[in-house]
Enzyme design. Structure first.
Site, PDB file in Angstrom:
ATOM      1  N   ASP A  46       6.193  -6.992  -8.833  1.00 54.39           N
ATOM      2  CA  ASP A  46       4.957  -6.536  -8.540  1.00 54.39           C
ATOM      3  C   ASP A  46       4.888  -5.407  -7.558  1.00 54.39           C
ATOM      4  O   ASP A  46       5.541  -5.529  -6.525  1.00 54.39           O
ATOM      5  CB  ASP A  46       4.404  -7.930  -7.699  1.00 54.39           C
ATOM      6  CG  ASP A  46       2.732  -7.553  -7.282  1.00 54.39           C
ATOM      7  OD1 ASP A  46       1.800  -7.862  -8.117  1.00 54.39           O
ATOM      8  OD2 ASP A  46       2.514  -6.997  -6.318  1.00 54.39           O
ATOM      9  N   TYR A  51       2.052   1.617  -3.103  1.00 60.25           N
ATOM     10  CA  TYR A  51       3.338   1.641  -2.462  1.00 60.25           C
ATOM     11  C   TYR A  51       4.210   2.929  -2.605  1.00 60.25           C
ATOM     12  O   TYR A  51       5.200   2.908  -1.974  1.00 60.25           O
ATOM     13  CB  TYR A  51       3.903   0.285  -3.219  1.00 60.25           C
ATOM     14  CG  TYR A  51       3.301  -0.768  -3.052  1.00 60.25           C
ATOM     15  CD1 TYR A  51       2.328  -0.832  -2.442  1.00 60.25           C
ATOM     16  CD2 TYR A  51       3.524  -2.002  -3.799  1.00 60.25           C
ATOM     17  CE1 TYR A  51       1.416  -2.273  -2.183  1.00 60.25           C
ATOM     18  CE2 TYR A  51       3.121  -3.049  -3.675  1.00 60.25           C
ATOM     19  CZ  TYR A  51       1.816  -3.275  -3.050  1.00 60.25           C
ATOM     20  OH  TYR A  51       1.284  -4.579  -2.954  1.00 60.25           O
TER      21      TYR A  51
END
Length: 275
Positions: A46, A51
């Protein structure tokens, strides 16, 4: 190797119920962490555009001896890319970074209701689903009102809703909504960033079952049907986290954890975040 069960999503796709999250893993460390996760038995990764470490995820997949269909990859739309065309372009960029032809699951990361663009964005997601660039589409941090709008104004029910969920925020009503509408529940911050690990209910159960407090909490998630993906860069902790399939919590122990709910968030409120 641990056999992780799959959950069948509303479009027939199967997702491993236990995965590996790469939130807050520095980009330079991501490929190594994902390689360790693969070695420990994880097959569900995930990540998110936010990110900044999609390249590392893709590198680890390429370096592995796993075939593409053995790995379930999720990424999420960045908050600055809401809108039909922007959502499509953003996934194309993610696919370049991951060096993949498709992702298994693409999520709207936050609803950002103040922008009032998540319905338009979702229609872009429907296009990506139809084109096969995303095998499944879903949302993250959506509340019932946001989900109701999607149901009224679009043609596709989200496959999942990824929400903050842990023993101090059990999200009982939202989970009930998901169950009634065929939406799978994914839990982020599953151990409340460690805040629940010292709670007496959890430590007592850890003693009872001869497991760590984190293993008890993760086992609770699995038994109530959540999809979960704890994050760690420590290989020993990765292996410990996934080693939760050799015991089962008694029903009254599941209920005791459920009773810990305090409405406590470790992250933002989805109704106001980004405003």
């Amino acid at each position: 190797m641990t056999q992780v069960p799959n959950i069948r999503l509303n479009n027939g796709t199967e997702i491993p119920q236990f995965g590996f999250g790469v939130f807050q893993i520095p980009p330079a460390e991501t490929a190594g962490a994902v390689r360790e996760a693969f070695a420990a038995g994880y097959r569900h990764i995930d990540t998110a555009q936010m990110y900044g470490n999609e390249e590392g995820v893709g590198e680890a997949i390429r370096d592995s001896d796993l075939s593409r269909d053995e790995v379930f990859v999720t990424t999420k739309l960045n908050n600055d890319a809401h809108g039909y065309n922007s959502a499509i372009a953003a996934l194309d960029e993610s696919l370049k970074k991951l060096r993949l032809d498709y992702v298994d699951l693409y999520l709207i990361h936050w609803p950002l209701p103040h922008l009032d663009r998540y319905v338009e964005t979702w229609k872009g997601f429907e296009k990506l689903l139809a084109d096969g660039r995303a095998r499944s589409i879903g949302v993250s941090n959506f509340q019932p009102a946001h989900l109701d709008r999607l149901a009224k104004e679009t043609d596709t029910v989200p496959a999942v809703n990824q929400i903050e969920l842990h023993p101090l925020l059990t999200q009982t009503e939202l989970r009930k909504y998901h169950a009634e509408h065929g939406i799978a529940t994914e839990a982020w911050s599953p151990i409340a960033q460690g805040e629940v690990l010292g709670e007496q209910t959890i430590t007592s159960l850890a003693d009872k079952y001869g497991k760590s407090p984190a293993q008890v909490v993760l086992r609770w998630h699995l038994q109530v049907g959540n999809i979960v993906f704890p994050k760690s860069v420590n290989p020993d902790r990765m292996r410990e986290n996934i080693n939760v399939f050799d015991f089962e919590l008694a029903d009254d122990d599941v209920d005791a954890i459920e009773a810990m709910d305090a409405g406590h968030r470790t992250g933002p409120d989805p109704d106001t975040f980004g405003a």
